[in-house]
Design a protein around this motif. Sequence first.
Motif, PDB file in Angstrom:
ATOM      1  N   UNK A   7      50.733  32.864  32.144  1.00  8.87           N
ATOM      2  CA  UNK A   7      50.263  33.657  32.618  1.00  8.87           C
ATOM      3  C   UNK A   7      49.735  34.740  31.655  1.00  8.87           C
ATOM      4  N   UNK A   8      49.114  35.984  31.463  1.00 12.60           N
ATOM      5  CA  UNK A   8      48.757  36.727  30.342  1.00 12.60           C
ATOM      6  C   UNK A   8      47.968  37.915  31.308  1.00 12.60           C
ATOM      7  N   UNK A   9      48.497  38.805  30.324  1.00 15.77           N
ATOM      8  CA  UNK A   9      47.744  40.107  31.600  1.00 15.77           C
ATOM      9  C   UNK A   9      46.364  40.207  31.858  1.00 15.77           C
ATOM     10  N   UNK A  10      46.099  40.316  32.594  1.00 14.65           N
ATOM     11  CA  UNK A  10      44.659  40.418  33.063  1.00 14.65           C
ATOM     12  C   UNK A  10      43.896  39.021  33.059  1.00 14.65           C
ATOM     13  N   UNK A  11      44.720  38.554  33.782  1.00 13.84           N
ATOM     14  CA  UNK A  11      43.946  36.560  34.028  1.00 13.84           C
ATOM     15  C   UNK A  11      42.986  36.807  34.454  1.00 13.84           C
ATOM     16  N   UNK A  12      42.487  35.871  34.974  1.00 19.68           N
ATOM     17  CA  UNK A  12      41.374  35.512  36.314  1.00 19.68           C
ATOM     18  C   UNK A  12      42.200  35.286  37.533  1.00 19.68           C
ATOM     19  N   UNK A  13      42.070  36.095  38.651  1.00 19.03           N
ATOM     20  CA  UNK A  13      43.270  35.850  40.137  1.00 19.03           C
ATOM     21  C   UNK A  13      43.163  34.212  40.489  1.00 19.03           C
ATOM     22  N   UNK A  49      58.100  39.784  30.277  1.00 16.50           N
ATOM     23  CA  UNK A  49      58.541  40.231  31.409  1.00 16.50           C
ATOM     24  C   UNK A  49      57.300  40.627  32.328  1.00 16.50           C
ATOM     25  N   UNK A  50      56.868  41.077  32.507  1.00 12.37           N
ATOM     26  CA  UNK A  50      55.983  41.398  33.155  1.00 12.37           C
ATOM     27  C   UNK A  50      54.674  41.569  33.095  1.00 12.37           C
ATOM     28  N   UNK A  51      53.759  40.311  33.752  1.00 12.22           N
ATOM     29  CA  UNK A  51      52.906  39.909  33.459  1.00 12.22           C
ATOM     30  C   UNK A  51      51.690  40.717  35.289  1.00 12.22           C
ATOM     31  N   UNK A  52      50.740  41.254  34.984  1.00 11.27           N
ATOM     32  CA  UNK A  52      49.553  41.920  36.158  1.00 11.27           C
ATOM     33  C   UNK A  52      48.424  40.705  35.717  1.00 11.27           C
ATOM     34  N   UNK A  55      43.389  42.158  38.557  1.00 10.12           N
ATOM     35  CA  UNK A  55      43.063  43.310  40.320  1.00 10.12           C
ATOM     36  C   UNK A  55      44.521  44.258  39.917  1.00 10.12           C
ATOM     37  N   UNK A  56      45.328  43.681  39.277  1.00 11.81           N
ATOM     38  CA  UNK A  56      47.123  44.258  39.043  1.00 11.81           C
ATOM     39  C   UNK A  56      47.834  43.963  39.692  1.00 11.81           C
ATOM     40  N   UNK A  57      47.988  42.663  40.704  1.00 15.68           N
ATOM     41  CA  UNK A  57      48.883  41.817  41.121  1.00 15.68           C
ATOM     42  C   UNK A  57      50.071  41.434  40.235  1.00 15.68           C
ATOM     43  N   UNK A  58      51.085  41.694  40.294  1.00 12.05           N
ATOM     44  CA  UNK A  58      52.415  41.309  39.658  1.00 12.05           C
ATOM     45  C   UNK A  58      52.707  40.469  39.867  1.00 12.05           C
TER      46      UNK A  58
END
Length: 321
Positions: A7-13, A49-52, A55-58
Amino acid sequence: MRIHILALDGLFDTGLSVTLDTFLIANKLSARLMGGAPRFDVSVVGMRKRVRSNHGFSIPVEAVSTASKPDWVIVPALATSAPDELLESFDRADVIDARTQLCAWHAAKVRLGASCLGTFHLAEAGLLDGHEATTNWALAPLFRQRYPAVRLDESRMLIPSGIGVTAGAAMGHLDLALWLVRSASPELASLVSRYLLADIRSSQAAYIIPNHLAQADPLIQRFEQWARANLKSGFSLQDAAGALATSTRSLQRRCQDVLGKSPLAYFQDLRVEHAQSLIRGSGLDLESIAAEVGYGDGATLRTLLRQRLGRGVRELRADLL
Protein backbone atom coordinates in the motif's frame (compact mmCIF):
# COMPACT_ATOMS: atom_id res chain seq x y z
CA MET A 1 -0.32 -18.93 0.04
CA ARG A 2 1.15 -15.91 1.83
CA ILE A 3 0.29 -12.64 0.03
CA HIS A 4 1.44 -9.10 0.76
CA ILE A 5 -0.43 -6.13 -0.68
CA LEU A 6 1.92 -3.16 -0.97
CA ALA A 7 0.00 0.00 0.00
CA LEU A 8 1.26 3.42 -1.05
CA ASP A 9 -0.21 6.84 -0.29
CA GLY A 10 -2.92 7.83 -2.75
CA LEU A 11 -3.74 4.31 -3.90
CA PHE A 12 -6.96 3.49 -5.74
CA ASP A 13 -9.44 2.65 -2.94
CA THR A 14 -11.47 0.18 -4.97
CA GLY A 15 -8.36 -1.65 -6.12
CA LEU A 16 -7.30 -2.35 -2.55
CA SER A 17 -10.75 -3.19 -1.23
CA VAL A 18 -11.77 -5.52 -4.06
CA THR A 19 -8.48 -7.41 -3.71
CA LEU A 20 -8.93 -7.83 0.04
CA ASP A 21 -12.59 -8.82 -0.32
CA THR A 22 -11.83 -11.44 -2.96
CA PHE A 23 -9.34 -13.25 -0.73
CA LEU A 24 -11.62 -12.87 2.31
CA ILE A 25 -14.51 -14.50 0.45
CA ALA A 26 -12.19 -17.20 -0.88
CA ASN A 27 -11.06 -18.08 2.64
CA LYS A 28 -14.62 -18.18 3.97
CA LEU A 29 -15.91 -20.33 1.11
CA SER A 30 -12.92 -22.64 1.39
CA ALA A 31 -13.66 -23.27 5.07
CA ARG A 32 -17.46 -23.41 4.76
CA LEU A 33 -18.07 -25.27 1.51
CA MET A 34 -14.87 -27.11 0.70
CA GLY A 35 -13.90 -28.36 4.14
CA GLY A 36 -10.46 -26.79 4.03
CA ALA A 37 -8.59 -24.25 6.05
CA PRO A 38 -8.29 -20.71 4.67
CA ARG A 39 -5.88 -20.80 1.77
CA PHE A 40 -4.70 -17.19 1.70
CA ASP A 41 -2.74 -15.39 4.41
CA VAL A 42 -3.08 -11.75 3.33
CA SER A 43 -1.25 -8.79 4.86
CA VAL A 44 -1.25 -5.13 3.88
CA VAL A 45 2.30 -3.79 4.12
CA GLY A 46 3.64 -0.27 3.69
CA MET A 47 6.89 1.59 3.25
CA ARG A 48 5.76 4.09 5.88
CA LYS A 49 3.94 3.75 9.22
CA ARG A 50 1.02 5.85 8.01
CA VAL A 51 -0.62 5.31 4.63
CA ARG A 52 -3.74 7.00 3.32
CA SER A 53 -5.85 6.07 0.35
CA ASN A 54 -6.82 8.48 -2.41
CA HIS A 55 -10.05 9.24 -0.52
CA GLY A 56 -8.12 10.00 2.64
CA PHE A 57 -8.88 6.81 4.57
CA SER A 58 -6.16 5.62 6.92
CA ILE A 59 -4.90 2.16 5.93
CA PRO A 60 -3.51 -0.04 8.72
CA VAL A 61 -0.23 -1.43 7.43
CA GLU A 62 2.47 -3.73 8.68
CA ALA A 63 6.04 -2.59 8.22
CA VAL A 64 7.79 -4.40 5.41
CA SER A 65 10.82 -4.90 7.66
CA THR A 66 8.82 -6.91 10.21
CA ALA A 67 6.64 -8.87 7.80
CA SER A 68 7.47 -12.48 6.99
CA LYS A 69 8.59 -13.39 3.48
CA PRO A 70 5.56 -13.69 1.16
CA ASP A 71 4.91 -16.01 -1.76
CA TRP A 72 3.31 -13.16 -3.70
CA VAL A 73 3.34 -9.36 -3.55
CA ILE A 74 0.51 -7.41 -5.18
CA VAL A 75 0.97 -3.76 -6.16
CA PRO A 76 -2.35 -1.87 -6.45
CA ALA A 77 -2.64 1.21 -8.63
CA LEU A 78 -2.31 4.81 -7.57
CA ALA A 79 -5.53 6.74 -8.20
CA THR A 80 -4.66 8.94 -11.15
CA SER A 81 -5.25 8.92 -14.87
CA ALA A 82 -3.01 11.90 -15.61
CA PRO A 83 0.44 11.04 -17.02
CA ASP A 84 2.09 14.06 -15.36
CA GLU A 85 0.79 13.11 -11.91
CA LEU A 86 1.90 9.52 -12.33
CA LEU A 87 5.41 10.51 -13.44
CA GLU A 88 5.72 12.97 -10.56
CA SER A 89 4.83 10.21 -8.09
CA PHE A 90 7.90 8.22 -9.16
CA ASP A 91 10.09 10.80 -7.37
CA ARG A 92 8.33 10.39 -4.03
CA ALA A 93 10.57 8.91 -1.33
CA ASP A 94 8.10 6.17 -0.43
CA VAL A 95 7.71 5.16 -4.08
CA ILE A 96 11.49 5.03 -4.57
CA ASP A 97 11.75 2.84 -1.45
CA ALA A 98 8.97 0.64 -2.81
CA ARG A 99 10.87 0.05 -6.05
CA THR A 100 13.95 -0.96 -4.07
CA GLN A 101 11.85 -3.36 -2.01
CA LEU A 102 10.22 -4.85 -5.11
CA CYS A 103 13.67 -5.59 -6.50
CA ALA A 104 14.65 -7.22 -3.20
CA TRP A 105 11.52 -9.39 -3.24
CA HIS A 106 12.21 -10.37 -6.84
CA ALA A 107 15.78 -11.33 -5.95
CA ALA A 108 14.36 -13.50 -3.16
CA LYS A 109 12.17 -15.36 -5.71
CA VAL A 110 8.93 -13.73 -4.54
CA ARG A 111 6.29 -13.59 -7.29
CA LEU A 112 5.01 -10.11 -8.17
CA GLY A 113 1.58 -9.03 -9.39
CA ALA A 114 0.29 -5.60 -10.34
CA SER A 115 -2.90 -4.16 -11.74
CA CYS A 116 -3.65 -1.02 -13.71
CA LEU A 117 -1.06 1.69 -12.93
CA GLY A 118 0.59 -0.61 -10.40
CA THR A 119 2.30 -2.17 -13.41
CA PHE A 120 4.25 1.08 -13.89
CA HIS A 121 6.03 0.50 -10.57
CA LEU A 122 7.26 -2.90 -11.73
CA ALA A 123 8.33 -1.46 -15.08
CA GLU A 124 10.04 1.56 -13.48
CA ALA A 125 12.09 -0.85 -11.39
CA GLY A 126 13.17 -2.67 -14.56
CA LEU A 127 11.46 -5.87 -13.45
CA LEU A 128 9.33 -6.22 -16.57
CA ASP A 129 12.15 -5.78 -19.08
CA GLY A 130 12.05 -8.60 -21.61
CA HIS A 131 8.65 -9.80 -20.37
CA GLU A 132 5.14 -9.55 -21.74
CA ALA A 133 2.86 -7.27 -19.73
CA THR A 134 -0.43 -5.42 -19.79
CA THR A 135 -1.53 -2.22 -18.06
CA ASN A 136 -4.21 0.44 -17.95
CA TRP A 137 -5.08 0.78 -21.66
CA ALA A 138 -5.56 4.55 -21.31
CA LEU A 139 -1.89 5.08 -20.47
CA ALA A 140 -0.51 2.41 -22.79
CA PRO A 141 1.14 4.99 -25.10
CA LEU A 142 3.08 6.42 -22.14
CA PHE A 143 4.01 2.94 -20.94
CA ARG A 144 5.15 1.88 -24.40
CA GLN A 145 7.34 4.95 -24.90
CA ARG A 146 8.83 4.91 -21.39
CA TYR A 147 9.53 1.17 -21.22
CA PRO A 148 10.47 -0.01 -24.73
CA ALA A 149 12.09 -3.18 -23.34
CA VAL A 150 8.69 -4.44 -22.13
CA ARG A 151 6.52 -6.38 -24.58
CA LEU A 152 3.26 -4.55 -23.92
CA ASP A 153 -0.15 -5.86 -25.02
CA GLU A 154 -2.82 -3.64 -23.49
CA SER A 155 -5.60 -5.53 -25.27
CA ARG A 156 -5.22 -8.41 -22.80
CA MET A 157 -6.64 -8.33 -19.29
CA LEU A 158 -4.14 -10.70 -17.66
CA ILE A 159 -0.61 -11.66 -18.69
CA PRO A 160 1.40 -14.16 -16.62
CA SER A 161 5.15 -13.77 -17.03
CA GLY A 162 8.44 -14.90 -15.61
CA ILE A 163 8.14 -12.60 -12.60
CA GLY A 164 4.44 -13.07 -11.83
CA VAL A 165 1.40 -11.49 -13.49
CA THR A 166 0.12 -8.10 -14.67
CA ALA A 167 -3.51 -7.06 -15.09
CA GLY A 168 -5.43 -4.35 -16.91
CA ALA A 169 -7.22 -1.15 -15.96
CA ALA A 170 -9.12 -0.36 -12.76
CA MET A 171 -11.21 -3.48 -12.12
CA GLY A 172 -8.31 -5.56 -13.35
CA HIS A 173 -7.54 -5.75 -9.62
CA LEU A 174 -10.46 -8.15 -9.33
CA ASP A 175 -9.28 -10.21 -12.30
CA LEU A 176 -5.80 -10.49 -10.78
CA ALA A 177 -7.15 -11.60 -7.39
CA LEU A 178 -9.42 -14.20 -9.01
CA TRP A 179 -6.48 -15.42 -11.10
CA LEU A 180 -4.46 -16.03 -7.94
CA VAL A 181 -7.38 -17.87 -6.35
CA ARG A 182 -7.68 -20.01 -9.48
CA SER A 183 -3.96 -20.80 -9.39
CA ALA A 184 -4.57 -22.38 -5.98
CA SER A 185 -7.94 -23.99 -6.76
CA PRO A 186 -10.05 -23.70 -9.93
CA GLU A 187 -13.03 -25.01 -8.00
CA LEU A 188 -12.68 -22.35 -5.31
CA ALA A 189 -12.23 -19.64 -7.95
CA SER A 190 -15.48 -20.74 -9.59
CA LEU A 191 -17.31 -20.40 -6.27
CA VAL A 192 -15.82 -16.96 -5.59
CA SER A 193 -16.72 -15.79 -9.09
CA ARG A 194 -20.33 -16.83 -8.60
CA TYR A 195 -20.57 -15.07 -5.25
CA LEU A 196 -19.08 -11.89 -6.70
CA LEU A 197 -21.00 -12.13 -10.00
CA ALA A 198 -17.65 -11.81 -11.75
CA ASP A 199 -15.52 -13.89 -14.07
CA ILE A 200 -11.90 -13.52 -15.12
CA ARG A 201 -11.89 -11.62 -18.39
CA SER A 202 -9.29 -12.46 -20.98
CA SER A 203 -9.43 -9.15 -22.82
CA GLN A 204 -9.92 -5.44 -22.20
CA ALA A 205 -10.05 -4.69 -25.93
CA ALA A 206 -13.78 -4.01 -25.79
CA TYR A 207 -13.19 -1.17 -23.31
CA ILE A 208 -10.44 0.65 -25.20
CA ILE A 209 -11.36 4.07 -26.60
CA PRO A 210 -9.22 4.69 -29.73
CA ASN A 211 -9.78 8.44 -29.56
CA HIS A 212 -8.18 8.58 -26.11
CA LEU A 213 -5.08 6.76 -27.32
CA ALA A 214 -4.70 9.08 -30.31
CA GLN A 215 -4.39 12.13 -28.05
CA ALA A 216 -0.96 10.93 -26.91
CA ASP A 217 0.66 12.16 -30.14
CA PRO A 218 -0.19 15.02 -32.58
CA LEU A 219 0.46 12.96 -35.73
CA ILE A 220 -1.62 10.05 -34.47
CA GLN A 221 -4.39 12.45 -33.52
CA ARG A 222 -4.47 13.82 -37.06
CA PHE A 223 -4.35 10.29 -38.46
CA GLU A 224 -7.34 9.35 -36.30
CA GLN A 225 -9.31 12.31 -37.66
CA TRP A 226 -8.43 11.34 -41.24
CA ALA A 227 -9.35 7.70 -40.58
CA ARG A 228 -12.76 8.53 -39.13
CA ALA A 229 -13.54 10.62 -42.22
CA ASN A 230 -12.54 7.73 -44.47
CA LEU A 231 -13.98 4.68 -42.70
CA LYS A 232 -16.56 4.11 -45.39
CA SER A 233 -14.22 4.51 -48.35
CA GLY A 234 -11.50 2.24 -46.95
CA PHE A 235 -7.86 2.38 -45.93
CA SER A 236 -4.90 3.45 -48.05
CA LEU A 237 -1.56 4.04 -46.34
CA GLN A 238 -0.41 6.23 -49.20
CA ASP A 239 -3.56 8.37 -49.07
CA ALA A 240 -3.30 8.72 -45.30
CA ALA A 241 0.35 9.75 -45.39
CA GLY A 242 -0.30 12.20 -48.22
CA ALA A 243 -3.19 13.83 -46.38
CA LEU A 244 -1.03 14.20 -43.26
CA ALA A 245 1.98 15.56 -45.17
CA THR A 246 4.25 12.79 -43.93
CA SER A 247 5.84 9.66 -45.39
CA THR A 248 4.31 6.21 -45.19
CA ARG A 249 7.37 5.06 -43.28
CA SER A 250 7.04 7.85 -40.71
CA LEU A 251 3.35 7.13 -40.19
CA GLN A 252 3.99 3.42 -39.77
CA ARG A 253 6.84 4.03 -37.32
CA ARG A 254 4.88 6.53 -35.25
CA CYS A 255 1.85 4.25 -34.99
CA GLN A 256 4.09 1.42 -33.85
CA ASP A 257 5.92 3.57 -31.29
CA VAL A 258 2.77 5.13 -29.78
CA LEU A 259 0.06 2.52 -30.33
CA GLY A 260 2.07 -0.67 -30.72
CA LYS A 261 0.30 -1.48 -33.99
CA SER A 262 0.22 -0.64 -37.67
CA PRO A 263 -1.87 2.17 -39.21
CA LEU A 264 -4.16 -0.48 -40.74
CA ALA A 265 -4.69 -2.17 -37.38
CA TYR A 266 -5.62 1.16 -35.79
CA PHE A 267 -7.93 1.92 -38.74
CA GLN A 268 -9.66 -1.41 -38.05
CA ASP A 269 -9.97 -0.48 -34.36
CA LEU A 270 -11.94 2.59 -35.44
CA ARG A 271 -14.07 0.45 -37.72
CA VAL A 272 -14.89 -1.88 -34.85
CA GLU A 273 -15.71 1.03 -32.53
CA HIS A 274 -18.05 2.62 -35.06
CA ALA A 275 -19.66 -0.72 -35.90
CA GLN A 276 -20.32 -1.34 -32.19
CA SER A 277 -21.98 2.06 -31.94
CA LEU A 278 -24.22 1.33 -34.93
CA ILE A 279 -25.09 -2.17 -33.70
CA ARG A 280 -26.19 -0.80 -30.35
CA GLY A 281 -27.67 2.51 -31.40
CA SER A 282 -29.20 2.14 -34.85
CA GLY A 283 -31.82 0.02 -36.51
CA LEU A 284 -29.53 -0.91 -39.40
CA ASP A 285 -29.04 -4.53 -40.36
CA LEU A 286 -25.54 -6.02 -40.37
CA GLU A 287 -25.04 -5.62 -44.12
CA SER A 288 -25.82 -1.91 -43.91
CA ILE A 289 -23.53 -1.47 -40.91
CA ALA A 290 -20.74 -3.27 -42.77
CA ALA A 291 -21.11 -0.84 -45.66
CA GLU A 292 -20.93 2.12 -43.27
CA VAL A 293 -17.52 0.99 -42.00
CA GLY A 294 -16.09 0.04 -45.39
CA TYR A 295 -16.78 -3.69 -45.70
CA GLY A 296 -18.49 -5.32 -48.63
CA ASP A 297 -20.47 -7.83 -46.61
CA GLY A 298 -21.64 -8.53 -43.09
CA ALA A 299 -19.69 -11.79 -42.78
CA THR A 300 -16.36 -9.95 -42.90
CA LEU A 301 -17.48 -7.54 -40.19
CA ARG A 302 -18.85 -10.37 -38.07
CA THR A 303 -15.47 -12.12 -38.21
CA LEU A 304 -13.60 -8.92 -37.28
CA LEU A 305 -15.87 -8.28 -34.29
CA ARG A 306 -15.37 -11.81 -33.05
CA GLN A 307 -11.59 -11.59 -33.48
CA ARG A 308 -11.23 -8.20 -31.80
CA LEU A 309 -13.87 -8.38 -29.07
CA GLY A 310 -14.48 -12.08 -28.59
CA ARG A 311 -18.17 -11.35 -29.02
CA GLY A 312 -20.71 -11.54 -31.80
CA VAL A 313 -23.47 -9.23 -33.00
CA ARG A 314 -26.16 -10.89 -30.89
CA GLU A 315 -24.06 -10.51 -27.74
CA LEU A 316 -23.38 -6.85 -28.44
CA ARG A 317 -27.06 -6.14 -28.98
CA ALA A 318 -27.96 -8.13 -25.87
CA ASP A 319 -26.04 -5.55 -23.81
CA LEU A 320 -28.93 -3.17 -24.41
CA LEU A 321 -31.54 -5.47 -22.92
